[in-house]
Design an enzyme around this catalytic site. Structure first.
Site, short mmCIF file in Angstrom:
data_model
loop_
_atom_site.label_atom_id
_atom_site.label_comp_id
_atom_site.label_asym_id
_atom_site.label_seq_id
_atom_site.Cartn_x
_atom_site.Cartn_y
_atom_site.Cartn_z
N TRP A 320 -47.07 -8.84 75.98
CA TRP A 320 -48.09 -8.64 74.94
C TRP A 320 -47.87 -7.32 74.22
O TRP A 320 -48.41 -7.08 73.16
CB TRP A 320 -49.50 -8.68 75.55
CG TRP A 320 -49.85 -7.50 76.45
CD1 TRP A 320 -49.11 -7.00 77.48
CD2 TRP A 320 -51.03 -6.68 76.40
NE1 TRP A 320 -49.75 -5.94 78.08
CE2 TRP A 320 -50.94 -5.72 77.44
CE3 TRP A 320 -52.16 -6.67 75.59
CZ2 TRP A 320 -51.92 -4.76 77.69
CZ3 TRP A 320 -53.14 -5.71 75.83
CH2 TRP A 320 -53.02 -4.77 76.86
N ASP A 321 -47.02 -6.47 74.82
CA ASP A 321 -46.68 -5.17 74.23
C ASP A 321 -46.32 -5.34 72.75
O ASP A 321 -46.67 -4.51 71.91
CB ASP A 321 -45.47 -4.55 74.94
CG ASP A 321 -45.63 -4.44 76.45
OD1 ASP A 321 -46.34 -5.26 77.03
OD2 ASP A 321 -45.02 -3.53 77.05
N GLU A 460 -53.98 -4.33 85.56
CA GLU A 460 -53.29 -5.19 86.53
C GLU A 460 -53.57 -4.82 87.98
O GLU A 460 -53.01 -5.42 88.89
CB GLU A 460 -51.78 -5.16 86.24
CG GLU A 460 -51.46 -5.82 84.92
CD GLU A 460 -49.99 -5.70 84.53
OE1 GLU A 460 -49.35 -4.71 84.93
OE2 GLU A 460 -49.51 -6.59 83.82
N LYS A 553 -55.46 0.45 86.65
CA LYS A 553 -54.10 0.90 86.35
C LYS A 553 -54.04 1.40 84.91
O LYS A 553 -53.36 2.36 84.58
CB LYS A 553 -53.16 -0.29 86.52
CG LYS A 553 -51.70 -0.02 86.28
CD LYS A 553 -50.93 -1.32 86.46
CE LYS A 553 -49.45 -1.14 86.21
NZ LYS A 553 -48.77 -2.44 86.14
N GLN A 554 -54.77 0.73 84.02
CA GLN A 554 -54.66 1.02 82.58
C GLN A 554 -55.94 0.61 81.86
O GLN A 554 -56.79 -0.07 82.42
CB GLN A 554 -53.47 0.27 82.01
CG GLN A 554 -53.58 -1.24 82.09
CD GLN A 554 -52.23 -1.93 81.95
OE1 GLN A 554 -51.57 -2.19 82.95
NE2 GLN A 554 -51.84 -2.24 80.73
O1 IFM Z 1 -47.20 -5.45 79.47
C1 IFM Z 1 -47.15 -4.36 80.34
C2 IFM Z 1 -48.36 -4.42 81.24
O2 IFM Z 1 -49.55 -4.30 80.51
C3 IFM Z 1 -48.30 -3.32 82.27
N1 IFM Z 1 -47.10 -3.44 83.04
C4 IFM Z 1 -45.91 -3.32 82.20
C5 IFM Z 1 -45.87 -4.39 81.13
C6 IFM Z 1 -44.64 -4.21 80.23
O3 IFM Z 1 -44.72 -3.01 79.53
#
Ligand code: IFM
Length: 724
Positions: A320-321, A460, A553-554
């Site tokens: 999705w990046d 995640e 995590k984010q």
């Molecule tokens: O898409 C990301 C995900 O949100 C977090 N882990 C790494 C992936 C690739 O950058």
């Protein structure tokens, strides 16, 4: 504009390899040194050339045969920097010209001194061409020099051989040619290397080598060039035949043509920052350079891997990046390229429909990770846990479904920025509808509400949860825009749109990340925040334990607020930023930048600037090893987002262009171009005023801090006169 490394450190070899990659969107060549060092990982990648090796279920971006390696022997001594025998060391990437340069003075074991210069670039004009030039000047006396270089088919992906050699031969006294095929995907790769001097050739164990000898007088210079073409079956039906027709080129001439193309890029996409901190300009320009060398430009069969073309990390897969973090930059400097990224998804609808069907859903369930075919490529298992010997299943392919709505969101971003109704008619409306059909089948009725269960949101560390706020809002938006663009489909969406549960702020103003998050225990994250990015929490706790605590995590709810700012007022944004940030480790490189933007929107300028600086240093900071297996592509896209959406406060919505600038205290001025509705708008922002210049006089409407303006050719707004 140079990105310079002052000292040389063996510890940083692979970081240099990544940061100093040269490329052009089709080809990426890691910034490795010509001479060998045991841990140095070489890499040359062609976008779209993937292969699934035997015993694996997922495709890998193939690390192609190496052409960078050169063994240089000077008066009988093999050149190496390993023994601290170098002075005048200079290592830089000239982002303006796309050239990677290394200069140094070397003292041999016999105490003889030589000046060496290494230069390399990938042509921005001829996408299959990579050029290298080496100059050596003896300072202590006359010199005998030997160079061994060629095409090394022993290159692997972390040890896995991906190619079979079909042909290897030489032409005349200075050309080497090799032709390979990937073992499973059956893609052909032809490589032609021309040396600027005659060589003696030999071939052994998939290595084709030319040996060149030079004699040179003291203080004179030996110059040696190596020009390499890489043609694949993505470029031509018969790459081997096509490559042999390509012309002989000369380094400086090709560099000149390439620089002209780089000039065009910088004129269109460059950002000029006047800041008390001169690193800000450098960091932003370096990010733009990398964004440009990872973008596939005209080829809609390709998208962008999470590491661009800089390394083997994430096997070159697309996440999705691309749609959420990378597409906005591309969209607002080259909308055609952004369209091609969306077409990549459109061409791969079949795979997404199959994935939906195989999982009992309708519509299109896009893969969490994809490569060339668009099939799901997420590895089934993560790395082995060496204490238990067990492999952890990767759950993302099964549940990280928000990617479906992220793609729909990007379709609308494209339309809002371009008004390209033809695209919508031919592709966009169908993408919206197929993705929306997935959500209609994915959601479940629960009493009066519709819910979405068992998903993973952007965070995640929290898996298999119900009603992830990010996912539900995105799914709702996806279905709403699909209904708008597909009149016959609208009645099927009505109940979903009315009843899908959208978590609202609770009595404390906090939007629950999911149904159970707020009832989980909180632990101190101080230790893990200090070591952000290393996922240290997973060494202290099993993943299943992390899942049962308030640990992110984010960005997740913060991410949601970034994508839908109009839905949340400033007070709610701030409360959620503070609440969730204290629970976020930022172990993902996609996290900090989004926090920087929300902090700025919440008037937390100092916090925002701190996040900005930290986010920029994910790849460009001093720590060794952080980027060894490739650049964090999305985090570089997010640097552009921080500057444009964050500090400059430029956002595009269905209603039009919004401007809410808030420059960091250290910034005096920022200038950039922004392509909107087919026109390039040139922005100059200071803390006191805004100027916008455009090429045509077709009026464009926009809001500055909510007040309406119309710009025809040029407008100048004194911010003191705008009511805040
Ligand atoms: O898409 C990301 C995900 O949100 C977090 N882990 C790494 C992936 C690739 O950058």
């Amino acid at each position: 504009m140079k990105w310079t490394e002052k000292g040389f450190s063996l510890e940083k070899l692979n970081k240099y390899g990544t940061l100093f990659t040269v490329g052009n969107g089709a080809l990426g060549v890691r910034g490795v040194f010509e001479e060998d060092y045991p841990e140095q990982v070489r890499g040359m990648f062609r976008a779209g050339i993937y292969n699934t090796p035997a015993g694996s279920t997922s495709a890998e971006l193939v690390n192609l045969p190496d052409v960078t390696r050169c063994k240089i022997t000077l008066d009988g001594n093999v050149f190496s920097m390993q023994n601290e025998n170098i002075t005048q060391f200079e290592l830089f990437l000239n982002v303006k010209t796309g050239e990677f340069v290394r200069r140094l003075e070397w003292r041999s074991p016999q105490n003889r001194r030589y000046v060496l210069e290494f230069r390399r670039f990938a042509s921005k004009k001829v996408q299959s061409l990579m050029a290298a030039k080496i100059s050596v000047t003896p300072l202590s006396g006359d010199m005998e020099m030997k160079v061994e270089t060629g095409i090394d088919g022993q290159q692997t992906n972390f040890g896995t051989q991906q190619l079979v050699e079909l042909e290897a031969r030489v032409f005349g006294a200075n050309q080497m040619f090799a032709h390979y095929q990937t073992t499973e995907s059956k893609q052909n790769v032809a490589i032609l290397t021309t040396l600027s001097a005659d060589a003696v050739f030999y071939a052994k164990n998939r290595q084709l080598t030319g040996e060149l000898s030079f004699i040179c007088k003291k203080n004179e210079t030996v110059i040696f060039e190596k020009m390499t073409y890489v043609i694949t079956s993505l470029d031509h039906e018969t790459p081997a035949g096509a490559i042999l027709l390509l012309p002989n080129e000369n380094y400086e001439a090709v560099l000149k043509q390439s620089i002209q193309k780089w000039d065009d890029f910088w004129n269109q996409a460059g950002i000029q920052i006047e800041s008390q901190n001169e690193m800000d300009q450098k960091l932003v320009s370096f990010a733009l350079y990398h964004l440009e060398i990872m973008s596939p430009k005209k080829d809609s069969r390709l998208s962008i891997g999470a590491k661009g073309l800089t390394g083997e990390g994430y096997k070159g897969h697309v996440f999705w990046d691309t749609e959420i973090f990378l597409l906005p930059f591309i969209l607002h400097h080259s909308p055609e390229e952004a369209k091609n990224l969306l077409l990549y998804r459109f061409h791969n609808l079949e795979g997404a429909e199959k994935k939906a069907r195989d999982n009992g859903y309708k519509g299109a369930l896009f893969p969490w990770e994809s490569a060339f075919s668009g099939d799901e490529e997420t590895p089934e298992f993560a790395a082995i846990n060496i204490k238990t010997g067990k492999r952890q299943k990767v759950a993302s392919a099964l549940a990280e479904h928000h990617i479906v709505a992220d793609i729909a969101y990007a379709v609308m971003q494209y339309f809002n920025a371009t008004n390209d109704a033809t695209f919508m008619k031919q592709y966009g409306a169908k993408l919206l509808r197929m993705t929306a059909e997935f959500w209609l089948s994915r959601a479940e009725r629960l009493g009066e509400k519709w819910v979405i269960r068992d998903v993973i949101g952007p965070d995640e560390y929290t898996e298999h949860i119900d009603n992830n706020a990010y996912t539900n809002y995105m799914a709702h938006y996806n279905v709403a825009v699909a209904a708008k663009w597909n009149a016959d489909f609208a009645p099927s969406c009505a109940e979903f749109l009315e009843k899908l549960y959208l978590p609202k702020p609770n009595e404390n103003g906090i939007i629950p990340q999911d149904d159970t998050f707020l009832s989980k225990p909180v632990i101190s994250l101080e230790k893990y925040k200090k070591e952000q990015g290393k996922q240290g929490v997973l060494l202290d706790y099993a993943r299943s334990e992390v899942n049962e605590m308030q640990i992110l995590k984010q960005a997740d709810v913060v991410m949601l607020m970034y994508l839908f700012p109009a839905l949340f007022d400033a007070d709610i944004m701030k409360k959620n930023l503070v609440f969730y940030e204290t629970r976020t480790i930022h172990d993902s490189s996609l996290s900090k930048a989004i926090h920087a933007i929300i902090a700025n929107w919440c008037n937390e300028k100092a916090l925002s600037y701190r996040f900005f600086e930290e986010a920029c240093r994910i790849d460009f900071g001093d720590a060794p090893h952080t980027s060894d297996d490739g650049i964090h592509a999305a985090s570089l896209g997010a640097i552009w987002l921080m500057v444009i959406n964050g500090f400059a406060g430029v956002t595009v919505t269905q209603k039009g262009l919004e401007l809410n600038p808030q420059l960091p205290d250290k910034w005096e001025k920022v200038q950039f171009n922004f392509v909107y509705l087919g026109e390039t708008l040139h922005f100059t922002l200071t803390k006191r005023d805004i100027s916008i210049r455009k090429s045509s006089d077709t009026p464009i409407h926009f809001n500055i801090f909510g007040k309406k303006y119309i710009v025809e050719k040029e407008i100048h707004v004194n911010l003191e006169e705008v009511p805040l």
